[in-house]
Design a protein around this motif. Structure first.
Motif, mmCIF file in Angstrom:
data_model
loop_
_atom_site.group_PDB
_atom_site.id
_atom_site.type_symbol
_atom_site.label_atom_id
_atom_site.label_comp_id
_atom_site.label_asym_id
_atom_site.label_seq_id
_atom_site.Cartn_x
_atom_site.Cartn_y
_atom_site.Cartn_z
ATOM 1 N N CYS A 80 0.812 -1.225 0.000
ATOM 2 C CA CYS A 80 0.000 0.000 0.000
ATOM 3 C C CYS A 80 0.841 1.269 0.000
ATOM 4 O O CYS A 80 0.294 2.365 -0.140
ATOM 5 N N LEU A 81 2.173 1.117 0.167
ATOM 6 C CA LEU A 81 3.047 2.297 0.181
ATOM 7 C C LEU A 81 2.488 3.368 1.123
ATOM 8 O O LEU A 81 2.269 4.516 0.752
ATOM 9 N N ARG A 82 2.297 2.953 2.371
ATOM 10 C CA ARG A 82 1.674 3.833 3.367
ATOM 11 C C ARG A 82 2.718 4.261 4.394
ATOM 12 O O ARG A 82 3.444 3.435 4.946
ATOM 13 N N SER A 83 2.755 5.555 4.667
ATOM 14 C CA SER A 83 3.719 6.109 5.608
ATOM 15 C C SER A 83 3.114 6.267 6.997
ATOM 16 O O SER A 83 1.940 6.611 7.147
ATOM 17 N N SER A 84 3.946 6.049 7.993
ATOM 18 C CA SER A 84 3.509 6.285 9.373
ATOM 19 C C SER A 84 3.556 7.766 9.727
ATOM 20 O O SER A 84 3.207 8.147 10.847
ATOM 21 N N ARG A 85 3.974 8.596 8.762
ATOM 22 C CA ARG A 85 4.005 10.042 8.975
ATOM 23 C C ARG A 85 3.062 10.759 8.016
ATOM 24 O O ARG A 85 3.227 11.947 7.739
ATOM 25 N N ASN A 86 2.066 10.036 7.519
ATOM 26 C CA ASN A 86 1.085 10.673 6.628
ATOM 27 C C ASN A 86 0.135 11.539 7.435
ATOM 28 O O ASN A 86 0.166 11.551 8.673
ATOM 29 N N TRP A 87 -0.720 12.286 6.739
ATOM 30 C CA TRP A 87 -1.580 13.208 7.497
ATOM 31 C C TRP A 87 -2.593 12.505 8.397
ATOM 32 O O TRP A 87 -2.927 13.051 9.467
ATOM 33 N N PRO A 88 -3.121 11.319 8.045
ATOM 34 C CA PRO A 88 -3.976 10.651 9.029
ATOM 35 C C PRO A 88 -3.247 10.365 10.340
ATOM 36 O O PRO A 88 -3.828 10.492 11.424
ATOM 37 N N SER A 89 -1.965 9.984 10.257
ATOM 38 C CA SER A 89 -1.198 9.727 11.479
ATOM 39 C C SER A 89 -0.965 11.008 12.265
ATOM 40 O O SER A 89 -1.036 11.030 13.501
ATOM 41 N N VAL A 90 -0.690 12.094 11.546
ATOM 42 C CA VAL A 90 -0.524 13.398 12.202
ATOM 43 C C VAL A 90 -1.821 13.793 12.895
ATOM 44 O O VAL A 90 -1.820 14.235 14.058
ATOM 45 N N LEU A 91 -2.943 13.603 12.201
ATOM 46 C CA LEU A 91 -4.242 13.946 12.775
ATOM 47 C C LEU A 91 -4.544 13.100 13.997
ATOM 48 O O LEU A 91 -5.001 13.619 15.032
ATOM 49 N N ALA A 92 -4.293 11.804 13.916
ATOM 50 C CA ALA A 92 -4.556 10.916 15.055
ATOM 51 C C ALA A 92 -3.739 11.331 16.270
ATOM 52 O O ALA A 92 -4.236 11.332 17.411
ATOM 53 N N GLY A 93 -2.477 11.701 16.035
ATOM 54 C CA GLY A 93 -1.637 12.142 17.143
ATOM 55 C C GLY A 93 -2.122 13.435 17.764
ATOM 56 O O GLY A 93 -2.129 13.589 18.988
ATOM 57 N N ARG A 94 -2.531 14.368 16.922
ATOM 58 C CA ARG A 94 -3.028 15.648 17.428
ATOM 59 C C ARG A 94 -4.325 15.485 18.205
ATOM 60 O O ARG A 94 -4.551 16.169 19.213
ATOM 61 N N LEU A 95 -5.187 14.565 17.773
ATOM 62 C CA LEU A 95 -6.469 14.370 18.438
ATOM 63 C C LEU A 95 -6.356 13.488 19.678
ATOM 64 O O LEU A 95 -7.256 13.476 20.516
ATOM 65 N N GLY A 96 -5.274 12.735 19.781
ATOM 66 C CA GLY A 96 -5.090 11.863 20.937
ATOM 67 C C GLY A 96 -6.071 10.711 21.000
ATOM 68 O O GLY A 96 -6.500 10.310 22.090
ATOM 69 N N VAL A 97 -6.428 10.157 19.845
ATOM 70 C CA VAL A 97 -7.397 9.058 19.829
ATOM 71 C C VAL A 97 -6.779 7.801 20.437
ATOM 72 O O VAL A 97 -5.579 7.553 20.301
ATOM 73 N N ALA A 98 -7.612 7.015 21.084
ATOM 74 C CA ALA A 98 -7.130 5.772 21.708
ATOM 75 C C ALA A 98 -6.913 4.680 20.678
ATOM 76 O O ALA A 98 -5.994 3.863 20.805
ATOM 77 N N THR A 99 -7.763 4.641 19.661
ATOM 78 C CA THR A 99 -7.681 3.608 18.627
ATOM 79 C C THR A 99 -7.598 4.266 17.263
ATOM 80 O O THR A 99 -8.435 5.105 16.919
ATOM 81 N N PHE A 100 -6.582 3.878 16.494
ATOM 82 C CA PHE A 100 -6.369 4.449 15.166
ATOM 83 C C PHE A 100 -6.075 3.326 14.187
ATOM 84 O O PHE A 100 -5.141 2.541 14.374
ATOM 85 N N ARG A 101 -6.903 3.234 13.148
ATOM 86 C CA ARG A 101 -6.675 2.246 12.100
ATOM 87 C C ARG A 101 -6.545 2.979 10.764
ATOM 88 O O ARG A 101 -7.507 3.604 10.302
ATOM 89 N N ASP A 102 -5.371 2.882 10.176
ATOM 90 C CA ASP A 102 -5.093 3.535 8.902
ATOM 91 C C ASP A 102 -5.044 2.459 7.818
ATOM 92 O O ASP A 102 -4.128 1.633 7.797
ATOM 93 N N VAL A 103 -6.026 2.455 6.932
ATOM 94 C CA VAL A 103 -6.055 1.475 5.847
ATOM 95 C C VAL A 103 -5.966 2.164 4.486
ATOM 96 O O VAL A 103 -6.318 1.574 3.460
ATOM 97 N N THR A 104 -5.505 3.410 4.476
ATOM 98 C CA THR A 104 -5.288 4.090 3.199
ATOM 99 C C THR A 104 -4.294 3.284 2.371
ATOM 100 O O THR A 104 -3.371 2.673 2.914
ATOM 101 N N CYS A 105 -4.479 3.298 1.068
ATOM 102 C CA CYS A 105 -3.639 2.463 0.219
ATOM 103 C C CYS A 105 -3.430 3.137 -1.131
ATOM 104 O O CYS A 105 -4.401 3.565 -1.777
#
Length: 286
Positions: A53-78
């Motif tokens: 999927c060529l998915r980065s752990s520093r993509n904007w969904p990851s940035v958003l999840a970190g900023r929001l402080g969510v307990a559960t984050f599933r990134d399936v972008t591909c």
């Protein structure tokens, strides 16, 4: 006065505790759906468990999840995903991956969605606009794609509207209590382009960006009609396009200058987009 002192101290203690207590996160279970514009192909660090999927752990969904402080984050972008890959499995160069909708649950309370660029062939159209020599040598892609008075990209974009609306309905069916945030595509190139730094003629650059704006309009209309929120990242990305100085670019040009895919957000762009979305969501729930 001596009798009042313990009461006053207790009141001050309660005020101090409540005043310094951090607010609970507005969202607890976040699922990111989408294509390479959200996944972040070639940006370090890539998800080694899902390299197809060529998915980065520093993509904007990851940035958003970190900023929001969510307990559960599933990134399936591909990368290379199309709308059909939400209900059906997607074939990557390393094999099939599950349907993106499989990541949704009834308890999911936040979903981000970016899809459509591959459905309409946006990157392919952009590559077809490359001209290594200035006008009049070569041929304008805008002229070719609008020959006979029919704008081929516009036809594809408008036809994608019902399919995109069906994706939103599919998310609602699986996660009925989720806030759905539709994230469009940004300002990839400024008016008139910047030939020859980016080998796209000015009129072709304007045509491509106008097509992106049209696609964003489809997203906005569908979001309003199907209970979602559209966040337009085109305005905050102005000045960060492929023509900007390297240190200010959010998007890479045809020849990348950082570790990112051509015509896609780079790590700086992912950070900027993620931060903008976090601020927009915080404002909406405050």
């Amino acid at each position: 006065m001596r009798r009042l002192l313990p009461v006053l101290l207790a009141a001050l203690s309660i005020t101090a505790v409540t005043g310094t207590a951090s607010a609970a996160p507005a969202f607890t279970e976040y699922v990111a759906l989408g294509d390479s514009a959200a996944a972040g192909p070639l940006i370090p660090d890539q998800d080694v468990l899902n390299l197809g999927c060529l998915r980065s752990s520093r993509n904007w969904p990851s940035v958003l999840a970190g900023r929001l402080g969510v307990a559960t984050f599933r990134d399936v972008t591909c990368s290379a995903a199309v709308a059909d890959d939400f209900e059906g499995s997607q074939t990557t160069f390393l094999g099939a991956v599950p349907p993106q909708f499989d990541a949704l649950t009834p308890t999911t309370d936040l979903v981000s969605l970016t899809i459509g660029g591959n459905d309409i062939g946006l990157v392919g159209a952009a590559l077809g606009c490359v001209n290594l020599l200035p006008e009049p040598v070569g041929f304008s892609c805008q002229r070719r794609l609008t020959a006979g008075g029919v704008d081929q990209l516009a036809v594809k974009i408008d036809a994608f509207g019902p399919e995109f609306a069906a994706v939103l309905d599919g998310i609602h069916a699986r996660s009925p209590h989720a806030k759905i945030v539709v994230v469009g595509y940004g300002t990839y190139i400024r008016p008139g382009g910047c030939y020859p730094a980016q080998p796209l003629w000015g009129r072709d650059s304007d045509y491509l960006q106008a097509s992106i704006a049209r696609l964003n309009g489809v997203f906005a209309a569908a979001a309003e009609e199907h209970g979602a929120t559209f966040v337009d990242i085109a305005p905050p990305s102005v000045g960060h396009d492929v023509c900007a100085p390297i240190a200010e670019r959010w998007f890479e040009g045809l020849v990348p200058t950082t570790a990112a895919a051509p015509l896609h957000p780079n790590q700086r762009g992912m950070a900027g987009i993620g931060g903008y979305l976090a601020d927009a969501l915080s404002d909406s729930v405050s």
